[in-house]
Design a protein around this motif. Sequence first.
Motif, PDB file in Angstrom:
ATOM      1  N   MET A  44       0.850  -1.189   0.000  1.00 65.53           N
ATOM      2  CA  MET A  44       0.000   0.000   0.000  1.00 65.53           C
ATOM      3  C   MET A  44       0.888   1.242   0.000  1.00 65.53           C
ATOM      4  O   MET A  44       1.869   1.308   0.763  1.00 65.53           O
ATOM      5  CB  MET A  44      -0.938  -0.011   1.205  1.00 65.53           C
ATOM      6  CG  MET A  44      -1.967  -1.126   1.144  1.00 65.53           C
ATOM      7  SD  MET A  44      -3.185  -1.086   2.490  1.00 65.53           S
ATOM      8  CE  MET A  44      -2.186  -1.638   3.868  1.00 65.53           C
ATOM      9  N   TYR A  45       0.567   2.217  -0.840  1.00 65.15           N
ATOM     10  CA  TYR A  45       1.410   3.389  -1.083  1.00 65.15           C
ATOM     11  C   TYR A  45       0.623   4.670  -0.773  1.00 65.15           C
ATOM     12  O   TYR A  45      -0.447   4.900  -1.345  1.00 65.15           O
ATOM     13  CB  TYR A  45       1.865   3.429  -2.540  1.00 65.15           C
ATOM     14  CG  TYR A  45       2.679   2.237  -2.992  1.00 65.15           C
ATOM     15  CD1 TYR A  45       4.041   2.352  -3.266  1.00 65.15           C
ATOM     16  CD2 TYR A  45       2.086   0.986  -3.158  1.00 65.15           C
ATOM     17  CE1 TYR A  45       4.783   1.267  -3.688  1.00 65.15           C
ATOM     18  CE2 TYR A  45       2.823  -0.106  -3.573  1.00 65.15           C
ATOM     19  CZ  TYR A  45       4.171   0.042  -3.836  1.00 65.15           C
ATOM     20  OH  TYR A  45       4.903  -1.049  -4.263  1.00 65.15           O
ATOM     21  N   TYR A  46       1.176   5.478   0.118  1.00 71.50           N
ATOM     22  CA  TYR A  46       0.534   6.755   0.458  1.00 71.50           C
ATOM     23  C   TYR A  46       1.280   7.888  -0.230  1.00 71.50           C
ATOM     24  O   TYR A  46       2.510   8.011  -0.101  1.00 71.50           O
ATOM     25  CB  TYR A  46       0.547   6.973   1.969  1.00 71.50           C
ATOM     26  CG  TYR A  46       0.078   8.354   2.389  1.00 71.50           C
ATOM     27  CD1 TYR A  46      -1.279   8.657   2.438  1.00 71.50           C
ATOM     28  CD2 TYR A  46       0.996   9.352   2.719  1.00 71.50           C
ATOM     29  CE1 TYR A  46      -1.717   9.919   2.811  1.00 71.50           C
ATOM     30  CE2 TYR A  46       0.570  10.612   3.099  1.00 71.50           C
ATOM     31  CZ  TYR A  46      -0.781  10.894   3.142  1.00 71.50           C
ATOM     32  OH  TYR A  46      -1.205  12.146   3.508  1.00 71.50           O
ATOM     33  N   SER A  47       0.534   8.722  -0.959  1.00 72.22           N
ATOM     34  CA  SER A  47       1.124   9.855  -1.673  1.00 72.22           C
ATOM     35  C   SER A  47       0.798  11.149  -0.948  1.00 72.22           C
ATOM     36  O   SER A  47      -0.381  11.433  -0.667  1.00 72.22           O
ATOM     37  CB  SER A  47       0.589   9.921  -3.102  1.00 72.22           C
ATOM     38  OG  SER A  47       0.974  11.146  -3.718  1.00 72.22           O
ATOM     39  N   VAL A  48       1.838  11.928  -0.648  1.00 65.59           N
ATOM     40  CA  VAL A  48       1.619  13.225  -0.021  1.00 65.59           C
ATOM     41  C   VAL A  48       1.219  14.266  -1.056  1.00 65.59           C
ATOM     42  O   VAL A  48       0.795  15.377  -0.709  1.00 65.59           O
ATOM     43  CB  VAL A  48       2.876  13.652   0.758  1.00 65.59           C
ATOM     44  CG1 VAL A  48       3.953  14.183  -0.171  1.00 65.59           C
ATOM     45  CG2 VAL A  48       2.546  14.674   1.836  1.00 65.59           C
ATOM     46  N   ALA A  49       1.334  13.919  -2.342  1.00 63.21           N
ATOM     47  CA  ALA A  49       0.971  14.859  -3.409  1.00 63.21           C
ATOM     48  C   ALA A  49      -0.539  15.011  -3.522  1.00 63.21           C
ATOM     49  O   ALA A  49      -1.055  16.116  -3.720  1.00 63.21           O
ATOM     50  CB  ALA A  49       1.558  14.398  -4.738  1.00 63.21           C
ATOM     51  N   ASP A  50      -1.268  13.892  -3.395  1.00 66.72           N
ATOM     52  CA  ASP A  50      -2.728  13.973  -3.497  1.00 66.72           C
ATOM     53  C   ASP A  50      -3.443  13.298  -2.328  1.00 66.72           C
ATOM     54  O   ASP A  50      -4.666  13.160  -2.339  1.00 66.72           O
ATOM     55  CB  ASP A  50      -3.209  13.366  -4.816  1.00 66.72           C
ATOM     56  CG  ASP A  50      -2.774  11.912  -4.984  1.00 66.72           C
ATOM     57  OD1 ASP A  50      -2.298  11.308  -4.003  1.00 66.72           O
ATOM     58  OD2 ASP A  50      -2.912  11.382  -6.102  1.00 66.72           O
ATOM     59  N   PHE A  51      -2.657  12.832  -1.319  1.00 69.29           N
ATOM     60  CA  PHE A  51      -3.199  12.259  -0.073  1.00 69.29           C
ATOM     61  C   PHE A  51      -4.013  10.987  -0.306  1.00 69.29           C
ATOM     62  O   PHE A  51      -4.921  10.661   0.465  1.00 69.29           O
ATOM     63  CB  PHE A  51      -4.047  13.296   0.684  1.00 69.29           C
ATOM     64  CG  PHE A  51      -3.372  14.622   0.848  1.00 69.29           C
ATOM     65  CD1 PHE A  51      -2.205  14.733   1.589  1.00 69.29           C
ATOM     66  CD2 PHE A  51      -3.888  15.758   0.239  1.00 69.29           C
ATOM     67  CE1 PHE A  51      -1.581  15.960   1.738  1.00 69.29           C
ATOM     68  CE2 PHE A  51      -3.272  16.991   0.372  1.00 69.29           C
ATOM     69  CZ  PHE A  51      -2.104  17.093   1.128  1.00 69.29           C
ATOM     70  N   THR A  52      -3.687  10.250  -1.358  1.00 69.28           N
ATOM     71  CA  THR A  52      -4.384   8.995  -1.628  1.00 69.28           C
ATOM     72  C   THR A  52      -3.536   7.815  -1.190  1.00 69.28           C
ATOM     73  O   THR A  52      -2.311   7.923  -1.033  1.00 69.28           O
ATOM     74  CB  THR A  52      -4.694   8.838  -3.122  1.00 69.28           C
ATOM     75  OG1 THR A  52      -3.463   8.838  -3.859  1.00 69.28           O
ATOM     76  CG2 THR A  52      -5.595   9.961  -3.613  1.00 69.28           C
ATOM     77  N   VAL A  53      -4.178   6.666  -0.996  1.00 71.26           N
ATOM     78  CA  VAL A  53      -3.491   5.398  -0.737  1.00 71.26           C
ATOM     79  C   VAL A  53      -3.804   4.456  -1.885  1.00 71.26           C
ATOM     80  O   VAL A  53      -4.976   4.188  -2.179  1.00 71.26           O
ATOM     81  CB  VAL A  53      -3.934   4.761   0.597  1.00 71.26           C
ATOM     82  CG1 VAL A  53      -3.381   3.339   0.717  1.00 71.26           C
ATOM     83  CG2 VAL A  53      -3.453   5.588   1.774  1.00 71.26           C
ATOM     84  N   LYS A  54      -2.760   3.990  -2.554  1.00 69.52           N
ATOM     85  CA  LYS A  54      -2.928   3.011  -3.633  1.00 69.52           C
ATOM     86  C   LYS A  54      -2.765   1.613  -3.033  1.00 69.52           C
ATOM     87  O   LYS A  54      -1.719   1.295  -2.469  1.00 69.52           O
ATOM     88  CB  LYS A  54      -1.891   3.248  -4.735  1.00 69.52           C
ATOM     89  CG  LYS A  54      -1.966   4.641  -5.365  1.00 69.52           C
ATOM     90  CD  LYS A  54      -0.920   4.798  -6.460  1.00 69.52           C
ATOM     91  CE  LYS A  54      -0.851   6.232  -6.958  1.00 69.52           C
ATOM     92  NZ  LYS A  54      -2.112   6.687  -7.577  1.00 69.52           N
ATOM     93  N   ASP A  55      -3.802   0.800  -3.124  1.00 66.28           N
ATOM     94  CA  ASP A  55      -3.812  -0.554  -2.555  1.00 66.28           C
ATOM     95  C   ASP A  55      -3.864  -1.548  -3.705  1.00 66.28           C
ATOM     96  O   ASP A  55      -4.936  -1.882  -4.217  1.00 66.28           O
ATOM     97  CB  ASP A  55      -5.022  -0.711  -1.632  1.00 66.28           C
ATOM     98  CG  ASP A  55      -5.074  -2.072  -0.947  1.00 66.28           C
ATOM     99  OD1 ASP A  55      -4.133  -2.871  -1.129  1.00 66.28           O
ATOM    100  OD2 ASP A  55      -6.062  -2.330  -0.245  1.00 66.28           O
ATOM    101  N   PHE A  56      -2.685  -2.044  -4.145  1.00 69.70           N
ATOM    102  CA  PHE A  56      -2.593  -2.868  -5.353  1.00 69.70           C
ATOM    103  C   PHE A  56      -2.910  -4.340  -5.111  1.00 69.70           C
ATOM    104  O   PHE A  56      -3.205  -5.071  -6.051  1.00 69.70           O
ATOM    105  CB  PHE A  56      -1.187  -2.757  -5.955  1.00 69.70           C
ATOM    106  CG  PHE A  56      -0.887  -1.411  -6.538  1.00 69.70           C
ATOM    107  CD1 PHE A  56      -1.339  -1.065  -7.800  1.00 69.70           C
ATOM    108  CD2 PHE A  56      -0.155  -0.471  -5.830  1.00 69.70           C
ATOM    109  CE1 PHE A  56      -1.070   0.181  -8.345  1.00 69.70           C
ATOM    110  CE2 PHE A  56       0.135   0.773  -6.369  1.00 69.70           C
ATOM    111  CZ  PHE A  56      -0.328   1.100  -7.624  1.00 69.70           C
ATOM    112  N   ALA A  57      -2.797  -4.817  -3.855  1.00 67.67           N
ATOM    113  CA  ALA A  57      -2.915  -6.261  -3.609  1.00 67.67           C
ATOM    114  C   ALA A  57      -3.978  -6.599  -2.566  1.00 67.67           C
ATOM    115  O   ALA A  57      -3.904  -7.639  -1.917  1.00 67.67           O
ATOM    116  CB  ALA A  57      -1.554  -6.817  -3.171  1.00 67.67           C
ATOM    117  N   ASN A  58      -4.939  -5.699  -2.390  1.00 71.37           N
ATOM    118  CA  ASN A  58      -5.999  -5.916  -1.390  1.00 71.37           C
ATOM    119  C   ASN A  58      -5.430  -6.053   0.016  1.00 71.37           C
ATOM    120  O   ASN A  58      -5.834  -6.923   0.802  1.00 71.37           O
ATOM    121  CB  ASN A  58      -6.839  -7.152  -1.747  1.00 71.37           C
ATOM    122  CG  ASN A  58      -7.569  -6.992  -3.065  1.00 71.37           C
ATOM    123  OD1 ASN A  58      -8.096  -5.919  -3.365  1.00 71.37           O
ATOM    124  ND2 ASN A  58      -7.586  -8.047  -3.868  1.00 71.37           N
ATOM    125  N   GLY A  59      -4.484  -5.183   0.316  1.00 74.47           N
ATOM    126  CA  GLY A  59      -3.873  -5.206   1.638  1.00 74.47           C
ATOM    127  C   GLY A  59      -4.844  -4.860   2.740  1.00 74.47           C
ATOM    128  O   GLY A  59      -4.787  -5.422   3.842  1.00 74.47           O
TER     129      GLY A  59
END
Length: 437
Positions: free
Chosen positions: A143-158
Amino acid sequence: MTRGEHGISREDISPNALKVMYRLNGAGFEAYLVGGCVRDILMGHEPKDFDVATNATPEQIKGLFRNCRLIGRRFRLAHIVFGREVIEVATLRGHHSEEAEDETTPKAKATGKRDAHGQLVRDNVFGSIEEDAERRDFTFNAMYYSVADFTVKDFANGLEAIEKREVKLIGDPEVRYREDPVRMLRAVRFAVKLSMSLHPQTAAPIKPLANLLTNIPPARLFEETLKLFLSGKGEKTFMMLREYGLIAPLFPQIQPFLADDSCREMQFILKVLRNTDERINNAQRVTPAFLYAALLWYPLEERCQILQAESGLNAHDAFNIASGEVIGQQTKSIMIPKRFSTVMRDIWVLQQRLPKRFGRRAFQLLTHPKFRAAYDFLLVRGQIEGGELLELAQWWTHFQHAEGGKQKAMLNDLKRSEGSKGPRKRKRRPAKRAPDA
């Protein structure tokens, strides 16, 4: 996931990690908070450290930060140093290609290499965030948190794994364990640490592949065992390692002693781990030397007895030789730095000296730098084995806290009670007189 869906706030994140991500973003690179720190924040835990992933190469990262040092051969990492805090920055990893390409962009498929067992020995292969997510070990670490747009990318259903409280590998578990056998230890550590269970597919290959841990450098396994046993949940971790057949490749000398849960060897190890957990959870100091001394104590005793029986050595010489052999054998699996192996020997040697309390010996032992560790070791042995060993431990408990006069009285009582067991002073023979001239 948007900010409203995941609830992660910048207040949950280290200011230094934010600085790193802002600077990378400002230089035109992607930057994400990734791995355990995102998982821990989502679970309501305080992260121990903060890791960042970026599409900048290690050299590009170093060019942006004067307080940066590059480490690692298997996979190059950047450590951004802020006093005592280190923010680890990794370039997004890509999939392996059969042939390396001579490119300098993050997409380069370069220097990926496996050994005959499928284990990755070099892994400097850069790629996209999607490829990086597929390369990560467990679903809740992708899971990846971006400070640029404050989103969390969850690629593997973490997030789903967190909700189900399951430790689940990404991809084919057997392939992933062969790539890096240490993932078997990490699976157990996460299951215990996060109070989760292993997903059936994640658990199934562990026993058949446990022996692959013998291919891991002993120095790396030393660091991994510290994480396993000095986490405050060492007792539960040990039991789970045993359940999945992972004790034998780590500690081959103790495996034969662990057939029965109720045997003294098993109870001794669990008692030491339980005490260690209590100390860690009460913010008290612990040393790996004590733990390793306990894990290898009964193999040492057995080896000493064998040397005495087969070689006719006295107890002192057999003990010294056995100590060296047991430590030497263990370092083939897990490297034990000399600063710890020396303390282990001190603890072991004092087990032989603590029963010898007559004269000034008891007072001399009290001043030994490792007396307290050796006494604690003796106390656990006494609690497990009972009998004379427990009586000896209790005697030392009273003696070390008694006042001077009481200590002398205890030694006098000991001398009277043991009588002939105490060392006798040799009477000097009268000198022969020269014959009269």
